[in-house]
Design a protein around this motif. Structure first.
Motif, PDB file in Angstrom:
ATOM      1  N   ARG A 752      47.660  51.867  29.630  1.00  0.00           N
ATOM      2  CA  ARG A 752      46.827  51.067  30.423  1.00  0.00           C
ATOM      3  C   ARG A 752      47.663  49.929  30.969  1.00  0.00           C
ATOM      4  O   ARG A 752      47.532  49.336  31.936  1.00  0.00           O
ATOM      5  N   LEU A 753      48.623  49.605  30.045  1.00  0.00           N
ATOM      6  CA  LEU A 753      49.642  48.399  30.682  1.00  0.00           C
ATOM      7  C   LEU A 753      50.434  48.824  31.728  1.00  0.00           C
ATOM      8  O   LEU A 753      50.460  48.031  32.669  1.00  0.00           O
ATOM      9  N   ARG A 754      50.878  50.208  31.813  1.00  0.00           N
ATOM     10  CA  ARG A 754      51.660  50.593  32.752  1.00  0.00           C
ATOM     11  C   ARG A 754      50.818  50.506  34.152  1.00  0.00           C
ATOM     12  O   ARG A 754      51.707  50.407  35.039  1.00  0.00           O
ATOM     13  N   LYS A 755      49.568  50.665  34.085  1.00  0.00           N
ATOM     14  CA  LYS A 755      48.649  50.504  35.286  1.00  0.00           C
ATOM     15  C   LYS A 755      49.002  49.212  36.155  1.00  0.00           C
ATOM     16  O   LYS A 755      48.331  49.045  36.918  1.00  0.00           O
ATOM     17  N   ILE A 756      49.301  48.377  35.096  1.00  0.00           N
ATOM     18  CA  ILE A 756      49.070  46.932  35.822  1.00  0.00           C
ATOM     19  C   ILE A 756      50.498  46.919  36.591  1.00  0.00           C
ATOM     20  O   ILE A 756      51.588  47.250  36.194  1.00  0.00           O
ATOM     21  N   PRO A 757      50.568  46.475  38.046  1.00  0.00           N
ATOM     22  CA  PRO A 757      51.733  46.676  38.906  1.00  0.00           C
ATOM     23  C   PRO A 757      52.929  45.960  38.212  1.00  0.00           C
ATOM     24  O   PRO A 757      53.981  46.326  38.312  1.00  0.00           O
ATOM     25  N   TYR A 796      46.935  36.814  31.559  1.00  0.00           N
ATOM     26  CA  TYR A 796      46.063  37.219  31.002  1.00  0.00           C
ATOM     27  C   TYR A 796      45.352  38.518  31.303  1.00  0.00           C
ATOM     28  O   TYR A 796      45.309  38.837  32.676  1.00  0.00           O
ATOM     29  N   ILE A 797      44.907  39.343  30.368  1.00  0.00           N
ATOM     30  CA  ILE A 797      44.236  40.681  30.561  1.00  0.00           C
ATOM     31  C   ILE A 797      42.781  40.484  29.931  1.00  0.00           C
ATOM     32  O   ILE A 797      42.689  40.046  28.914  1.00  0.00           O
ATOM     33  N   ILE A 798      41.759  40.602  30.753  1.00  0.00           N
ATOM     34  CA  ILE A 798      40.169  40.475  30.191  1.00  0.00           C
ATOM     35  C   ILE A 798      39.996  41.628  29.486  1.00  0.00           C
ATOM     36  O   ILE A 798      39.761  42.824  29.861  1.00  0.00           O
ATOM     37  N   ALA A 799      39.517  41.481  27.970  1.00  0.00           N
ATOM     38  CA  ALA A 799      39.044  42.496  27.360  1.00  0.00           C
ATOM     39  C   ALA A 799      37.603  42.418  27.417  1.00  0.00           C
ATOM     40  O   ALA A 799      36.725  43.523  26.851  1.00  0.00           O
ATOM     41  N   GLY A 812      37.125  18.786  48.474  1.00  0.00           N
ATOM     42  CA  GLY A 812      37.085  18.523  46.932  1.00  0.00           C
ATOM     43  C   GLY A 812      36.200  19.630  46.161  1.00  0.00           C
ATOM     44  O   GLY A 812      36.090  19.524  45.028  1.00  0.00           O
ATOM     45  N   SER A 813      35.527  20.423  47.135  1.00  0.00           N
ATOM     46  CA  SER A 813      34.639  21.301  46.445  1.00  0.00           C
ATOM     47  C   SER A 813      35.567  22.544  46.145  1.00  0.00           C
ATOM     48  O   SER A 813      36.701  22.729  46.518  1.00  0.00           O
ATOM     49  N   ALA A 814      34.944  23.322  45.527  1.00  0.00           N
ATOM     50  CA  ALA A 814      35.630  24.827  44.895  1.00  0.00           C
ATOM     51  C   ALA A 814      35.055  25.952  45.541  1.00  0.00           C
ATOM     52  O   ALA A 814      33.915  26.190  45.894  1.00  0.00           O
ATOM     53  N   LEU A 815      35.935  26.716  46.036  1.00  0.00           N
ATOM     54  CA  LEU A 815      35.712  27.925  46.970  1.00  0.00           C
ATOM     55  C   LEU A 815      36.007  29.081  45.947  1.00  0.00           C
ATOM     56  O   LEU A 815      37.265  29.205  45.518  1.00  0.00           O
ATOM     57  N   ILE A 816      35.063  29.843  45.564  1.00  0.00           N
ATOM     58  CA  ILE A 816      35.323  31.056  44.733  1.00  0.00           C
ATOM     59  C   ILE A 816      36.037  32.146  45.536  1.00  0.00           C
ATOM     60  O   ILE A 816      35.667  32.579  46.341  1.00  0.00           O
ATOM     61  N   MET A 817      37.039  32.567  44.858  1.00  0.00           N
ATOM     62  CA  MET A 817      37.981  33.752  45.624  1.00  0.00           C
ATOM     63  C   MET A 817      37.438  35.133  45.073  1.00  0.00           C
ATOM     64  O   MET A 817      37.559  36.034  45.687  1.00  0.00           O
ATOM     65  N   GLU A 818      37.447  35.195  43.564  1.00  0.00           N
ATOM     66  CA  GLU A 818      37.180  36.389  43.016  1.00  0.00           C
ATOM     67  C   GLU A 818      36.445  36.299  41.676  1.00  0.00           C
ATOM     68  O   GLU A 818      36.390  35.215  41.135  1.00  0.00           O
ATOM     69  N   ILE A 819      35.347  37.136  41.313  1.00  0.00           N
ATOM     70  CA  ILE A 819      35.082  37.318  39.933  1.00  0.00           C
ATOM     71  C   ILE A 819      35.764  38.528  39.175  1.00  0.00           C
ATOM     72  O   ILE A 819      35.862  39.623  39.672  1.00  0.00           O
ATOM     73  N   LEU A 820      36.533  38.119  38.147  1.00  0.00           N
ATOM     74  CA  LEU A 820      37.260  39.018  37.564  1.00  0.00           C
ATOM     75  C   LEU A 820      36.675  39.595  36.136  1.00  0.00           C
ATOM     76  O   LEU A 820      35.907  38.891  35.566  1.00  0.00           O
ATOM     77  N   GLU A 821      36.543  40.881  36.126  1.00  0.00           N
ATOM     78  CA  GLU A 821      35.916  41.305  35.069  1.00  0.00           C
ATOM     79  C   GLU A 821      36.839  42.221  33.917  1.00  0.00           C
ATOM     80  O   GLU A 821      37.886  42.264  34.076  1.00  0.00           O
ATOM     81  N   VAL A 822      36.300  42.949  32.990  1.00  0.00           N
ATOM     82  CA  VAL A 822      36.970  43.688  31.985  1.00  0.00           C
ATOM     83  C   VAL A 822      38.017  44.414  32.481  1.00  0.00           C
ATOM     84  O   VAL A 822      37.640  45.182  33.774  1.00  0.00           O
ATOM     85  N   GLY A 823      39.150  44.557  32.230  1.00  0.00           N
ATOM     86  CA  GLY A 823      40.297  45.117  32.859  1.00  0.00           C
ATOM     87  C   GLY A 823      41.183  44.472  33.817  1.00  0.00           C
ATOM     88  O   GLY A 823      42.419  44.993  34.001  1.00  0.00           O
ATOM     89  N   PHE A 825      43.154  41.173  35.404  1.00  0.00           N
ATOM     90  CA  PHE A 825      44.257  40.207  34.823  1.00  0.00           C
ATOM     91  C   PHE A 825      44.512  38.965  35.853  1.00  0.00           C
ATOM     92  O   PHE A 825      44.272  39.293  36.975  1.00  0.00           O
ATOM     93  N   PHE A 826      45.068  38.082  35.432  1.00  0.00           N
ATOM     94  CA  PHE A 826      45.294  36.942  36.017  1.00  0.00           C
ATOM     95  C   PHE A 826      46.148  35.960  35.488  1.00  0.00           C
ATOM     96  O   PHE A 826      46.849  36.459  34.464  1.00  0.00           O
ATOM     97  N   GLY A 827      46.799  35.127  36.259  1.00  0.00           N
ATOM     98  CA  GLY A 827      47.739  34.205  35.494  1.00  0.00           C
ATOM     99  C   GLY A 827      49.048  34.772  35.583  1.00  0.00           C
ATOM    100  O   GLY A 827      50.020  34.053  34.772  1.00  0.00           O
ATOM    101  N   GLU A 828      49.628  35.888  36.222  1.00  0.00           N
ATOM    102  CA  GLU A 828      50.579  36.420  36.240  1.00  0.00           C
ATOM    103  C   GLU A 828      51.867  35.449  36.882  1.00  0.00           C
ATOM    104  O   GLU A 828      52.844  35.392  36.196  1.00  0.00           O
ATOM    105  N   PHE A 829      51.560  34.438  37.937  1.00  0.00           N
ATOM    106  CA  PHE A 829      52.544  33.605  38.251  1.00  0.00           C
ATOM    107  C   PHE A 829      53.111  32.756  37.108  1.00  0.00           C
ATOM    108  O   PHE A 829      54.178  32.036  37.211  1.00  0.00           O
ATOM    109  N   ALA A 830      52.299  32.484  36.171  1.00  0.00           N
ATOM    110  CA  ALA A 830      52.894  31.824  35.121  1.00  0.00           C
ATOM    111  C   ALA A 830      54.095  32.141  34.517  1.00  0.00           C
ATOM    112  O   ALA A 830      54.777  31.670  33.593  1.00  0.00           O
ATOM    113  N   LEU A 831      54.634  33.638  34.609  1.00  0.00           N
ATOM    114  CA  LEU A 831      55.369  34.219  34.139  1.00  0.00           C
ATOM    115  C   LEU A 831      56.814  33.974  34.687  1.00  0.00           C
ATOM    116  O   LEU A 831      57.853  34.134  34.427  1.00  0.00           O
TER     117      LEU A 831
END
Ligand SMILES: Nc1ncnc2c1ncn2[C@@H]1O[C@H](COP(=O)(O)OP(=O)(O)OP(=O)(O)O)[C@@H](O)[C@H]1O
Length: 917
Positions: A752-757, A796-799, A812-823, A825-831
């Protein structure tokens, strides 16, 4: 205006059109010249066929005419149905006022929603013999039902503005049932009026027949009348006080009951149209203001009107010429301020509407305070608050100014009338037409009339405010009771054998289809999972099965009976819904379970609690089933509340259990425990379960996969995997991320990890190390995990759960870009060193996450490596991230541009709506 609506140049060719229109008017006496001109514009300039002259012609003319009385219509749901019938009537006959209003509303809707070009196209498409469905389909690409629904959403649901007199009539209707107190009030007011009216006569008698001729008998008799009258009037005053204090609260309590009853009869669709604060402020503020006006103003105004009428009767008796002049001048004096009062009532109503909006905004802010803090949008909310406050200031200013001006204009006009009458009296006495005594008595009368008028004027601002509140109460009371009800009282035979959706289409607003031609059927008992991406229509299926809404077309069937034919009570006895909202009613646990089936015995309640596996917990509480759960159930945990909701649902032993993400708002441990309970209780009944986590799907009898409102796949788990379609993709994303039975340990496989680019080319043993480094984090809903523009955070990977990724816009308002669900991931740029997060990621639901920090990754890279090898691994990851970052930034720029374009066309409220979507 007409040519503006139709999107054509007004000037060119107008004289000839006008001439032709005049000829039409001559040929059809009674036809409005404006309508004839609009028809000419349509037929000659736009080449529209005859049928369009009715619907579109009358509609355009209605909007272009500026007669406000002709527009005094409030249109409801019924007025948008049967567009075809409306068009036929308007094409065949002279328009009735209500049909003209409907046509006007339709043209306004078509113009505003689609533009002048589509309005023209619509008119041209209305060829003889072409049905309205075909016209709608051809021009808007939507069915007739969709267009009617979309139109209904644009209608103003406000009742037409009414003034002080209709308010008085309404109040009189409220008071009618309380005849005794009304009688007491009227008698009291009459006594006061009579006394005030007779007093000048007695004074006249005292002066002309007692004091001047020194007649002691007349003096004593008149004084006795004055004193006796005074005492009776004082008692009448007490009776008035007593009756208004009783009448006001009783009558307004009736209004409260009516408003509450109406609330219970409103459909979800109608309730969605109210702002959060509206209904509460109708109860808390508007009814109070009307009550206050009834107690303080209405009796006063009525008494003073009586007093004036009584004084006028006396005036006729004194001298008819002066009385006639008084009536005329007073009529003018009261008519003039009415023009100002009209604006005052409008301003008072607008103020109430703004109050409701602000109340809703404050309620939302208080509820979402943690989100506002974490998103750091305090400044933006303050800006919005300031806008609300400014609008309130402007409408309050108008309300008070107009109210006071109405009052002042009344006093001014009455004083001017008084002066005129005194002048007339003086003139008549000079010519000897009236005696000095009559003039003195007249001055007394005028003082009484002036005092009464001044009294009315001082009560007017409060009465006007009450009219504004009354309009708001009416805006709720005037809604049709539209909870869908049975067309016949059909009862499906038990046990149920089949539940089906037959070619069902549905839309919430008419803008787009939220369910598109869905057909599914399933025998009972059967367990059905509804899965699919966020917003794909899963909950909508639950809403239709529970008949919170009716399908736009197609049927929802129980056995072979359309649920629209089943009476609500029968339907509710078949169905129970459990969703993620676990709010309980203030009261005992027994009450909260018992309301699932009114009249259930204690044994039945306990059995339901046992089935929901909460009985043992309840018995450990000092007050057991009588424990008060607190407001909303806040004294219990989320899991305990959900079990109570489940026990309530089980109490009436439903044939069909509808679960709409029943456990997603709970923490992972509670979810795992409650899922086991649900698996047991659903074994012997039909269950539809909306779920984001697919781990329960292999046990389901059928899985329905939704995407963009369409049912794209259905079958068993194995069948759907074999299809290698949407479900298989979702399964692949979620498979190999398993949550332990405690709900707190998460396992992810190397595959599963390997499938993350990011990790695609990381050597096997490094990936193994990374897998061990992953930390399990349980995060509550509404927590910000990465903040746009900062370089901190983790990968993060969402379980379990759902995460929303958004960007801040310029306003100042927020624009929703994506709804992320189980499986996902996000926050990769923190790496990466020094790369700011391009988006803010916030948990929408409680989440279970696997996370990795930059240091962890560096540590893996350092393991057993030379400096060169190390940099190879890092380089590989950095290159992948660079590519992802480029793609992400491109997408961000595109979305921002699109949103900016939309924003410049839309009102400012739209962006905040988007952020709260
Ligand atoms: N009350 C409403 N008014 C207008 N649109 C709505 C309403 N409720 C839902 N929608 C829209 O209908 C579509 C389907 O919503 P639905 O709630 O059925 O999706 P879902 O698949 O259950 O999503 P989720 O998994 O996020 O709950 C979405 O685009 C949503 O925005």
């Amino acid at each position: 205006m007409a040519s503006e609506l139709l999107g054509i140049e007004a000037a060119a060719g107008s004289p000839s059109l006008a001439k032709a229109a005049l000829a039409d008017v001559r040929a059809h006496p009674g036809k409005a010249a404006g309508l004839a001109l609009v028809e000419r514009l349509l037929s000659e300039r736009l080449d529209c066929p005859q049928p369009a002259l009715g619907l579109i012609g009358v509609g355009v003319f209605y909007l272009a005419s500026d007669d406000p009385d002709a527009k005094n219509f409030s249109l409801g749901m019924d007025d948008v149905n049967d567009l075809s019938g409306l068009a036929q009537r308007l094409a065949a006959n002279a328009p009735q006022p209500r049909d003209a209003a409907r046509a006007g509303a339709f043209v306004r809707f078509l113009h505003d929603a689609y533009g002048a070009a589509v309005l023209q196209e619509f008119a041209r498409a209305m060829q003889p013999g072409v049905s309205m469905s075909e016209v709608c389909g051809k021009v808007t690409g939507k069915s007739l039902a969709m267009v009617e629904l979309q139109w209904s959403e644009t209608l103003s649901h406000e009742p037409p503005m009414r003034g002080v007199l209709p308010f008085m009539r309404w109040t009189a209707g409220l008071l009618k049932p309380y005849r005794f107190f009304c009688g007491m009030l009227v008698v009291g007011i009459l006594i006061q009026t009579l006394y005030a009216a007779f007093m000048p006569l007695w004074l006249h008698q005292l002066f002309d027949e007692g004091i001047t001729p020194h007649n002691a008998g007349v003096i004593w008799r008149t004084l006795a009348l004055l004193i006796g009258g005074f005492l009776v009037t004082a008692s009448a005053g007490l009776a008035i006080d007593f009756s208004v204090s009783t009448l006001g609260p009783r009558a307004l309590n009736d209004v409260r009951r009516r408003v509450f009853d109406k609330l219970l009869l409103l459909s979800s669709r109608t309730l969605n149209r109210f702002k959060g604060g509206d209904i509460v402020s109708i109860f808390s503020t508007d009814i109070f203001i009307v009550e206050n006006a009834v107690v303080r103003s209405v009796a006063g105004i009525v008494g003073k009107v009586f007093l004036m009428i009584g004084s006028l009767v006396t005036a006729v008796d004194l001298d008819w010429r002066m009385a006639l002049a008084t009536v005329l001048l007073l009529a003018i004096a009261f008519w003039a301020p009415r023009q100002v009062a009209r604006y005052a009532v409008k301003a008072a109503y607008e103020r109430k509407v703004e109050d409701g909006k602000l109340a809703g905004f404050i309620k939302e802010t208080a509820q979402l305070l943690p989100v506002i803090r974490t998103l750091d949008i305090g400044e933006h909310r303050r800006g919005m608050f300031n806008e609300y406050a400014d609008t309130i200031y402007k409408s309050s200013y108008r309300q008070y100014l107009m109210g006071e001006l109405t009052s002042r204009a009344t006093v001014f006009c009455i004083s001017a009338a008084q002066l005129g009458i005194i002048g007339l009296g003086a003139g008549l006495s000079l010519t000897g037409t009236v005696s000095g005594g009559v003039v003195v008595a007249y001055i007394g009368l005028l003082l009484a009339i002036g005092g009464a008028a001044g009294g009315i004027a001082s009560l007017l601002p409060a009465a006007i405010q009450a009219v504004g509140s009354w309009q708001r109460i009416e805006s709720l009371l005037a809604r049709p009771a539209d909870v869908p009800d049975a067309q016949q009282n059909a009862v499906p035979s038990l046990p149920l054998s089949r539940v089906a959706l037959q070619d069902v289409t549905f839309s919430y607003t008419g803008e787009r289809l939220n369910l598109d031609n869905v057909t599914l059927q399933t025998p009972v008992p059967r367990r059905v999972a509804l899965v699919g991406p966020s917003g794909s229509g899963k909950s909508t299926v639950i809403n239709l099965l529970s008949r919170s809404y009716d399908a736009l077309s197609g049927q929802v069937l129980l056995n072979d009976i359309d649920i629209r034919k089943i009476d609500n009570q029968t339907l509710r006895s078949f169905i129970a819904v459990v969703n993620q909202d676990t709010t309980l009613f203030e009261g005992s646990i027994r009450y909260n379970i018992g309301i699932g089936h009114m009249g259930a015995t204690d044994e039945q309640i306990e059995q339901a609690a046992r089935d929901a596996e909460i009985h043992d917990f309840i018995t450990t509480l000092p007050n057991g089933y009588d424990t008060n759960v607190g407001e909303g159930g806040k004294l219990l945990s989320g899991g305990q509340r959900q079990r109570i909701v489940i026990a309530r649902a089980l109490l009436h032993d439903p044939q069909i259990l509808l679960l709409d993400e029943a456990t997603s708002a709970l923490d992972a441990e509670a979810e795992a425990a409650i899922n086991e309970t649900l698996a047991k209780i659903s074994a012997k009944r039909m269950m539809f379960s909306v779920t984001h986590r697919l781990n329960s799907c292999p046990d389901m009898d059928m899985i329905c996969v939704f995407r963009d409102g369409k049912l794209v796949e259905q079958g068993t788990h194995d069948e759907l995997l074999a299809l290698r379609g949407v479900y298989a993709g979702m399964w692949e994303k979620q498979a190999d991320i398993s949550i332990g039975s405690s709900g707190q340990d998460v396992e992810i496989s190397i595959e599963r990890l390997r499938k993350i680019p990011l990790f695609a080319s990381v050597p096997q043993d490094d990936l193994e190390s990374i897998r061990h480094m992953l930390r399990v984090e349980e995060v509550p809903a509404d927590t910000v995990l990465t903040l746009e523009g900062t370089t901190t955070g983790r990968f993060y990977i969402i379980a379990r759960g759902m995460v929303e990724s958004s960007v801040l816009l310029g306003d100042g308002s927020a624009l929703i870009m994506e709804i992320l669900e189980v499986g996902d991931f996000f926050g990769e740029f923190a790496l990466l060193e020094g790369i700011p997060n391009p988006t803010t990621c916030r948990t929408r639901l409680p989440c279970l996450l696997l996370s990795l920090s930059r240091q962890d990754l560096r540590h893996v890279a350092d393991l057993h490596r030379t400096a060169d090898e190390q940099s190879e691994l890092e380089k590989e990851i950095v290159a992948t991230l660079d590519r992802r970052l480029d793609a992400k930034l491109e997408e961000l720029i595109g979305r921002r541009m699109a949103s900016r374009q939309r924003g410049s066309a839309a009102r400012p409220a739209a962006s905040s709506a988007e952020s709260s979507a």
